[in-house]
Write a protein that holds these residues in place. Structure first.
Motif, PDB file in Angstrom:
ATOM      1  N   TRP A 173       4.894  -7.882   0.702  1.00  0.00           N
ATOM      2  CA  TRP A 173       4.326  -7.426   1.968  1.00  0.00           C
ATOM      3  C   TRP A 173       4.601  -5.948   2.231  1.00  0.00           C
ATOM      4  N   MET A 174       5.712  -5.437   1.768  1.00  0.00           N
ATOM      5  CA  MET A 174       6.048  -4.037   2.019  1.00  0.00           C
ATOM      6  C   MET A 174       6.191  -3.317   0.678  1.00  0.00           C
ATOM      7  N   ALA A 175       5.064  -2.912   0.116  1.00  0.00           N
ATOM      8  CA  ALA A 175       5.061  -2.307  -1.216  1.00  0.00           C
ATOM      9  C   ALA A 175       5.550  -0.863  -1.156  1.00  0.00           C
ATOM     10  N   ASP A 176       6.287  -0.450  -2.191  1.00  0.00           N
ATOM     11  CA  ASP A 176       6.766   0.929  -2.252  1.00  0.00           C
ATOM     12  C   ASP A 176       6.354   1.618  -3.550  1.00  0.00           C
ATOM     13  N   THR A 177       5.357   1.055  -4.236  1.00  0.00           N
ATOM     14  CA  THR A 177       4.735   1.715  -5.386  1.00  0.00           C
ATOM     15  C   THR A 177       3.232   1.492  -5.284  1.00  0.00           C
ATOM     16  N   THR A 178       2.467   2.366  -5.921  1.00  0.00           N
ATOM     17  CA  THR A 178       1.012   2.197  -5.916  1.00  0.00           C
ATOM     18  C   THR A 178       0.616   0.890  -6.583  1.00  0.00           C
ATOM     19  N   GLU A 179       1.301   0.560  -7.677  1.00  0.00           N
ATOM     20  CA  GLU A 179       0.977  -0.680  -8.388  1.00  0.00           C
ATOM     21  C   GLU A 179       1.131  -1.896  -7.480  1.00  0.00           C
ATOM     22  N   ASP A 180       2.272  -1.969  -6.786  1.00  0.00           N
ATOM     23  CA  ASP A 180       2.512  -3.113  -5.908  1.00  0.00           C
ATOM     24  C   ASP A 180       1.580  -3.094  -4.699  1.00  0.00           C
ATOM     25  N   ALA A 181       1.313  -1.906  -4.162  1.00  0.00           N
ATOM     26  CA  ALA A 181       0.439  -1.809  -2.992  1.00  0.00           C
ATOM     27  C   ALA A 181      -0.973  -2.278  -3.323  1.00  0.00           C
ATOM     28  N   LEU A 182      -1.466  -1.897  -4.488  1.00  0.00           N
ATOM     29  CA  LEU A 182      -2.822  -2.268  -4.892  1.00  0.00           C
ATOM     30  C   LEU A 182      -2.921  -3.770  -5.155  1.00  0.00           C
ATOM     31  N   SER A 183      -1.988  -4.298  -5.925  1.00  0.00           N
ATOM     32  CA  SER A 183      -1.998  -5.722  -6.233  1.00  0.00           C
ATOM     33  C   SER A 183      -1.802  -6.560  -4.975  1.00  0.00           C
ATOM     34  N   SER A 184      -0.854  -6.157  -4.146  1.00  0.00           N
ATOM     35  CA  SER A 184      -0.561  -6.910  -2.928  1.00  0.00           C
ATOM     36  C   SER A 184      -1.733  -6.890  -1.967  1.00  0.00           C
ATOM     37  N   GLY A 185      -2.336  -5.724  -1.787  1.00  0.00           N
ATOM     38  CA  GLY A 185      -3.465  -5.630  -0.874  1.00  0.00           C
ATOM     39  C   GLY A 185      -4.601  -6.545  -1.281  1.00  0.00           C
ATOM     40  N   ALA A 186      -4.899  -6.585  -2.573  1.00  0.00           N
ATOM     41  CA  ALA A 186      -6.009  -7.407  -3.052  1.00  0.00           C
ATOM     42  C   ALA A 186      -5.702  -8.900  -2.916  1.00  0.00           C
ATOM     43  N   TRP A 187      -4.532  -9.309  -3.368  1.00  0.00           N
ATOM     44  CA  TRP A 187      -4.203 -10.735  -3.339  1.00  0.00           C
ATOM     45  C   TRP A 187      -3.987 -11.256  -1.918  1.00  0.00           C
ATOM     46  N   LEU A 188      -3.331 -10.466  -1.087  1.00  0.00           N
ATOM     47  CA  LEU A 188      -3.100 -10.923   0.282  1.00  0.00           C
ATOM     48  C   LEU A 188      -4.389 -10.919   1.093  1.00  0.00           C
ATOM     49  N   ALA A 189      -5.311 -10.020   0.776  1.00  0.00           N
ATOM     50  CA  ALA A 189      -6.620 -10.038   1.434  1.00  0.00           C
ATOM     51  C   ALA A 189      -7.373 -11.318   1.077  1.00  0.00           C
ATOM     52  N   ALA A 190      -7.319 -11.706  -0.192  1.00  0.00           N
ATOM     53  CA  ALA A 190      -7.987 -12.940  -0.615  1.00  0.00           C
ATOM     54  C   ALA A 190      -7.385 -14.152   0.080  1.00  0.00           C
TER      55      ALA A 190
END
Length: 251
Positions: A173-190
């Motif tokens: 939920w609280m990403a601190d890298t671009t990789e985690d932010a991108l993956s998290s945003g996509a999966w949590l949006a779904a």
């Protein structure tokens, strides 16, 4: 016994069915598998001889042509393609133009109804995430199509010149890298869309629907969706078994 073929966007799946029920193990080949046709030839030759071959196609025409060539060459049978229609095995399409509803979505709902799961929401996650609401009477009330989490990430990386990743990100939920932010945003949006669609469907169906998760990435999605849900694997093949059996009875 029928041979069932599910020609998806990323891979071909097959199984055997007796009557309206899948009986055999499910085989699969990705479209980009080296020596695809020779490997499919070998897989088909190893099967018990089927009475008929039924297929559901969402793949490109070139992929369909490959499969048709293999089936004709090895089994000497002309496959029968299942197309989307207004009503199939008790499921009534909500589409104004029924032929435009993806056959994978329609067969998934046929499988869900055949398994006694209606009213339900069927969320299928593959190349796309599709959502469909089915009421207790078998009426499709409509649905949604959105890019899968993988496709969301690919689209953003392709469109944003200064966004790049070095590895596959985690889902947090609280990403601190671009990789985690991108993956998290996509999966949590779904996951959020699945939850919201289920809530809206409960009002449209006037009942609390069962949430069924299908497709290759369904287990990962299930871990993120709040509330009760049930994995519903091989939905297209299960629905195709029911449709093929009904077609035999009609013939």
């Amino acid at each position: 016994m029928n041979l069932l073929l599910d020609l998806g966007n990323t891979r071909l799946k097959w199984t055997l069915a007796e009557g309206a029920r899948v009986r055999g193990a499910v085989g699969a080949l990705a479209w980009d598998t080296p020596d695809f046709e020779s490997r499919l030839d070998a897989a088909l030759a190893a099967l018990p001889p089927p009475r008929a071959v039924h297929m559901a196609v969402v793949a490109a025409a070139a992929r369909e042509a490959q499969v048709l060539a293999c089936v004709r060459r090895v089994l000497r049978i002309e496959p029968r393609a299942q197309h989307s229609v207004a009503t199939l095995c008790g499921v009534h399409s909500a589409y104004r133009e029924p032929a435009r509803l993806g056959i994978d979505r329609l067969l998934g709902m046929v499988a869900a109804r055949g398994a006694g799961h209606a009213p339900c929401v069927l969320a299928s996650l593959g190349t796309a995430l599709t959502l469909d609401a089915l009421d207790a009477a078998g009426r499709h009330r409509g649905g949604l199509i959105v890019a899968s989490p993988a496709l969301m990430q690919q689209a953003l990386l392709g469109a944003a010149a200064r966004v790049s990743v070095q590895s596959v990100g985690r889902v947090v939920w609280m990403a601190d890298t671009t990789e985690d932010a991108l993956s998290s945003g996509a999966w949590l949006a779904a996951a959020a869309l699945v939850e919201r669609f289920s809530e809206e469907s409960a009002q449209a169906l006037d009942a609390q629907p069962r949430l069924l998760l299908a497709g290759g990435d369904a287990p990962r999605l299930q871990a993120l969706v709040r509330g009760a849900s049930q994995l519903f694997p091989d939905a297209v093949l299960r629905g195709l078994a029911i449709a093929a059996d009904a077609q035999r009875d009609a013939d």
